[in-house]
Motif scaffolding. Structure first.
Motif, PDB file in Angstrom:
ATOM      1  N   ASN A  11       1.315  -0.505   0.132  1.00 47.46           N
ATOM      2  CA  ASN A  11      -0.147   0.295  -0.192  1.00 47.46           C
ATOM      3  C   ASN A  11       1.081   1.319   0.077  1.00 47.46           C
ATOM      4  O   ASN A  11       1.404   1.426   0.752  1.00 47.46           O
ATOM      5  CB  ASN A  11      -1.220  -0.058   1.390  1.00 47.46           C
ATOM      6  N   MET A  12       1.189   1.431  -1.018  1.00 49.89           N
ATOM      7  CA  MET A  12       1.671   2.892  -1.384  1.00 49.89           C
ATOM      8  C   MET A  12       1.694   4.168  -0.963  1.00 49.89           C
ATOM      9  O   MET A  12       2.147   4.808  -0.737  1.00 49.89           O
ATOM     10  CB  MET A  12       2.188   3.151  -2.592  1.00 49.89           C
ATOM     11  N   ARG A 120      -7.035   6.148 -11.049  1.00 45.32           N
ATOM     12  CA  ARG A 120      -5.738   6.804 -10.458  1.00 45.32           C
ATOM     13  C   ARG A 120      -6.749   6.862  -9.010  1.00 45.32           C
ATOM     14  O   ARG A 120      -7.236   6.235  -7.619  1.00 45.32           O
ATOM     15  CB  ARG A 120      -5.719   7.688 -10.385  1.00 45.32           C
ATOM     16  N   LEU A 121      -8.980   7.466  -9.246  1.00 45.77           N
ATOM     17  CA  LEU A 121      -9.442   7.484  -8.056  1.00 45.77           C
ATOM     18  C   LEU A 121      -9.750   5.815  -7.729  1.00 45.77           C
ATOM     19  O   LEU A 121     -10.222   6.061  -5.921  1.00 45.77           O
ATOM     20  CB  LEU A 121     -10.460   8.128  -8.846  1.00 45.77           C
ATOM     21  N   ILE A 163      10.542  13.462 -14.708  1.00 46.81           N
ATOM     22  CA  ILE A 163      10.914  13.978 -16.153  1.00 46.81           C
ATOM     23  C   ILE A 163      10.570  12.552 -17.263  1.00 46.81           C
ATOM     24  O   ILE A 163       9.859  13.021 -17.858  1.00 46.81           O
ATOM     25  CB  ILE A 163      12.159  14.291 -16.091  1.00 46.81           C
ATOM     26  N   PHE A 164      10.725  11.698 -16.355  1.00 40.30           N
ATOM     27  CA  PHE A 164      11.150  10.364 -17.903  1.00 40.30           C
ATOM     28  C   PHE A 164       8.819  10.363 -18.287  1.00 40.30           C
ATOM     29  O   PHE A 164       9.399  10.256 -19.529  1.00 40.30           O
ATOM     30  CB  PHE A 164      11.671   9.219 -16.416  1.00 40.30           C
ATOM     31  N   PHE A 165       8.844  10.343 -16.579  1.00 38.29           N
ATOM     32  CA  PHE A 165       7.144   9.727 -17.426  1.00 38.29           C
ATOM     33  C   PHE A 165       6.368  11.054 -17.721  1.00 38.29           C
ATOM     34  O   PHE A 165       5.632  10.670 -18.997  1.00 38.29           O
ATOM     35  CB  PHE A 165       6.401   8.693 -15.587  1.00 38.29           C
ATOM     36  N   SER A 196       1.431   9.554 -12.481  1.00 40.10           N
ATOM     37  CA  SER A 196       0.863  10.485 -11.469  1.00 40.10           C
ATOM     38  C   SER A 196       0.842   9.559  -9.958  1.00 40.10           C
ATOM     39  O   SER A 196       0.597   9.652  -8.783  1.00 40.10           O
ATOM     40  CB  SER A 196      -0.876   9.712 -11.529  1.00 40.10           C
ATOM     41  N   LEU A 197       2.135   8.272 -10.035  1.00 41.92           N
ATOM     42  CA  LEU A 197       2.062   7.050  -8.957  1.00 41.92           C
ATOM     43  C   LEU A 197       3.614   8.036  -8.163  1.00 41.92           C
ATOM     44  O   LEU A 197       4.009   7.307  -7.176  1.00 41.92           O
ATOM     45  CB  LEU A 197       2.932   6.113  -9.692  1.00 41.92           C
TER      46      LEU A 197
END
Length: 214
Positions: A11-12, A120-121, A163-165, A196-197
Motif C-alpha cells: 500500500n504505497m 487513479r481514483l 521527467i521520464f514519465f 501519477s504514482l
C-alpha cells in the motif's frame, strides 16, 4: 527529529514510523490534483499523520519478514514483458493508425485522460479500504508533519522519474495528434498512470527527517 519510515504492506499511499517515545504514527499521502501534477510540493506542505496506540494494528499493516521483493528480478521481468510486447507488435503498429479529424482526436485524448483519472481514483479508494480493514483513521488522533527528502539521491530519483514519465506521456500525445496512432495514445495513458504514482515516493522507506507542526 529523524525517524525510520516503513512501508505499509502493498500500500504505497500509506507509511508508518515510530518516534523516540515509542509512539507509532501512520502517514497518509493524500491525493491532490496539484500535488500529483507537481509532487515536489509535498516537501513544502504538511502530511496528515494518525497516532496509533494499538501495536497489533502496526503488526497487521507492516511488511511480513517472510515476504521479500527482488527489485532486480522485477526490472528484468518488466524488461522481458516490454520486449515481448514490442516483438508482437513489430511491424503492426501501422495498423493502429487512423485518419481522424482534429476534433475527434481531441475527444479521444480527453476521454483517455479522464479514464486515467478514474483509474487513479479507483486505486486510491482500494488502498484506503485495504488499510481500513486494519484501522479506521477517522477514529485516531490526527496531527500534521512536514517531511524532508532523505538525500540528494532521493531528490534525483524523484526528478528523474518525474521527467521520464512526463516526457513520454506528453510525447505520446503529440505523436497521436501527428499520425493518429491509437496504440501510441494508449501507451501515453500508461505513462500518465505511472507519472501519477511518482507522488508515492515523496516519502520513502528509510531514515527521514520530520517535523511536527503545532
Amino acid at each position: 527529529m529523524k525517524v525510520e519510515i516503513h512501508n505499509v504492506f502493498k500500500n504505497m499511499r500509506y507509511k508508518f514510523f515510530q518516534t523516540e517515545d515509542g509512539i507509532y504514527y501512520i502517514v497518509e499521502i493524500k491525493p491532490s490534483f496539484w500535488k500529483t501534477l507537481f509532487p515536489f510540493l509535498y516537501w513544502f506542505f504538511p502530511f496528515p499523520v494518525y497516532k496509533v496506540e494499538d501495536e497489533k494494528t502496526i503488526e497487521g499493516i507492516q511488511t511480513p519478514e517472510s515476504w521479500s521483493f527482488d527489485k532486480s528480478s522485477a526490472v528484468l521481468a518488466t524488461g522481458g514483458v516490454a520486449v515481448f510486447i514490442a516483438t508482437i507488435f513489430r511491424g503492426k503498429i501501422e495498423m493502429f493508425k487512423t485518419e481522424l479529424p482534429l476534433y475527434i482526436k481531441i475527444i479521444f485524448l480527453i476521454v483517455m485522460i479522464f479514464c486515467v483519472f478514474l483509474i487513479r481514483l479507483f486505486v486510491n479508494k482500494v488502498k484506503f479500504h485495504d488499510l481500513y480493514k486494519h484501522v479506521n483513521l477517522k477514529q485516531l488522533e490526527r496531527f500534521e508533519i512536514k517531511v524532508k527528502p532523505q538525500s540528494f539521491k532521493h531528490i534525483g530519483q524523484m526528478f528523474a522519474s518525474y521527467i521520464f514519465f512526463l516526457f513520454f506521456s506528453v510525447m505520446s500525445y503529440i505523436m497521436f495528434f501527428l499520425d493518429g496512432n491509437v496504440f501510441v495514445l494508449i501507451g501515453g495513458a500508461a505513462m500518465l498512470i505511472m507519472f501519477s504514482l511518482v507522488v508515492n515516493i515523496t516519502v520513502k522507506e528509510g531514515l527521514t527527517k520530520i517535523e511536527f507542526i503545532k
